[in-house]
Design an enzyme around this catalytic site. Structure first.
Site, PDB file in Angstrom:
ATOM      1  CB  SER A  21      -0.981   0.001   1.174  1.00  0.00           C
ATOM      2  OG  SER A  21      -0.296   0.172   2.383  1.00  0.00           O
ATOM      3  CG  ASN A  22       3.577   2.648   3.040  1.00  0.00           C
ATOM      4  OD1 ASN A  22       3.359   3.828   3.278  1.00  0.00           O
ATOM      5  ND2 ASN A  22       3.397   1.687   3.950  1.00  0.00           N
ATOM      6  CG  LEU A  98      18.819  -3.813   2.005  1.00  0.00           C
ATOM      7  CD1 LEU A  98      18.441  -2.385   1.647  1.00  0.00           C
ATOM      8  CD2 LEU A  98      18.941  -4.667   0.739  1.00  0.00           C
ATOM      9  CG  HIS A 114       9.769   0.943  12.198  1.00  0.00           C
ATOM     10  ND1 HIS A 114      10.019  -0.393  11.966  1.00  0.00           N
ATOM     11  CD2 HIS A 114       9.499   1.049  13.530  1.00  0.00           C
ATOM     12  CE1 HIS A 114       9.911  -1.057  13.097  1.00  0.00           C
ATOM     13  NE2 HIS A 114       9.602  -0.207  14.056  1.00  0.00           N
ATOM     14  CD  GLU A 179       3.000   2.646   7.927  1.00  0.00           C
ATOM     15  OE1 GLU A 179       3.446   2.213   6.859  1.00  0.00           O
ATOM     16  OE2 GLU A 179       2.782   1.910   8.910  1.00  0.00           O
TER      17      GLU A 179
HETATM   18  C1  GRF Z   1       3.895  -0.820   6.929  1.00  0.00           C
HETATM   19  O1  GRF Z   1       3.221  -0.789   8.152  1.00  0.00           O
HETATM   20  C2  GRF Z   1       5.314  -0.336   7.087  1.00  0.00           C
HETATM   21  O2  GRF Z   1       5.448   0.631   8.075  1.00  0.00           O
HETATM   22  C3  GRF Z   1       6.028  -1.592   7.501  1.00  0.00           C
HETATM   23  O3  GRF Z   1       5.418  -2.611   6.762  1.00  0.00           O
HETATM   24  C4  GRF Z   1       4.093  -2.233   6.407  1.00  0.00           C
HETATM   25  C5  GRF Z   1       4.005  -2.333   4.924  1.00  0.00           C
HETATM   26  O4  GRF Z   1       2.705  -2.109   4.467  1.00  0.00           O
HETATM   27  N1  GRF Z   1       7.446  -1.451   7.304  1.00  0.00           N
HETATM   28  P1  GRF Z   1       2.438  -2.032   2.893  1.00  0.00           P
HETATM   29  O5  GRF Z   1       3.035  -3.297   2.283  1.00  0.00           O
HETATM   30  O6  GRF Z   1       3.079  -0.795   2.387  1.00  0.00           O
HETATM   31  O7  GRF Z   1       0.942  -2.022   2.761  1.00  0.00           O
END
Ligand code: GRF
Length: 192
Positions: A21-22, A98, A114, A179
């Site tokens: 989703s990000n 990494l 995070h 986020e």
């Molecule tokens: C998010 O909560 C991010 O903070 C963490 O993993 C999750 C990823 O969510 N590192 P998405 O795959 O972006 O939906």
């Protein structure tokens, strides 16, 4: 970080392992005129990661590496990044660590999101830990990636309230909404 000159956007790769989703949100952000970045590549360690569908949808080059041999994989990734002229890396739910060498080669150009208010709750299960500790606040952090996990310099952080009705799932949802605002804001902060 250097300032942007001219209309060219900074070629960016996003690394994902899951829902993405990000990743999707960063693609949308990259398409805004004022966005300093373009998303040119997505890398995943999971061949059927749900988020890879956005690569197809938005016609972004995708590459999957199984990371069985980290050294070999990172060498392959580095040459791909060079070939694609990638200058900046956004980790977004990427579940592999990494190496120090890799991070050194991209020093100061790898950031991560995070789901906690760092330095609190580095690592996994952040929402569960916040609920168990009856925290009043939770949140998310965008930070630079260094060899020490979830410990690099903080770029931006956003708080959310934890209510008595929250459980790890509801809190994760609440934090994820933030986020999606925080990641673009952090990128704007870096390049402006
Ligand atoms: C998010 O909560 C991010 O903070 C963490 O993993 C999750 C990823 O969510 N590192 P998405 O795959 O972006 O939906």
């Amino acid at each position: 970080m250097e300032k942007l000159t001219g209309p060219k956007k900074i070629k960016t790769a996003v690394f994902i392992s899951g829902t993405g989703s990000n990743f999707k949100n960063l693609i949308k952000f990259s398409k805004i005129k004022n966005s300093p970045i373009s998303i040119n590549l997505v890398i995943s360690n999971i061949y059927n990661a749900i988020g890879l569908k956005y690569a197809n949808q938005f016609k972004i080059k995708k590459k999957i590496f199984n990371f069985q041999d980290i050294k070999y994989t990172e060498k392959k990734i580095l040459s791909l990044l060079r070939k694609e002229k990638i200058y900046f890396i956004c980790l977004a739910g990427f579940m592999k660590i990494l190496s120090k060498d890799f991070i050194k080669k991209f020093n100061g150009k790898i950031i991560n999101i995070h789901p906690s208010l760092l330095p609190k709750y580095k690592g996994l299960n952040t929402h569960h830990r916040a609920i168990s500790n009856r925290d009043k606040f939770a949140g998310c952090t965008v930070h630079y990636v260094t060899e020490k996990i979830d410990s690099g310099k903080v770029i931006l952080r956003k708080k959310v309230n934890v209510t008595i009705n929250d459980n790890p799932t509801s809190l994760a949802k609440k934090v994820l909404t933030q986020e999606h605002k925080l990641y673009p804001a952090a990128i704007m902060k870096i390049f402006n």
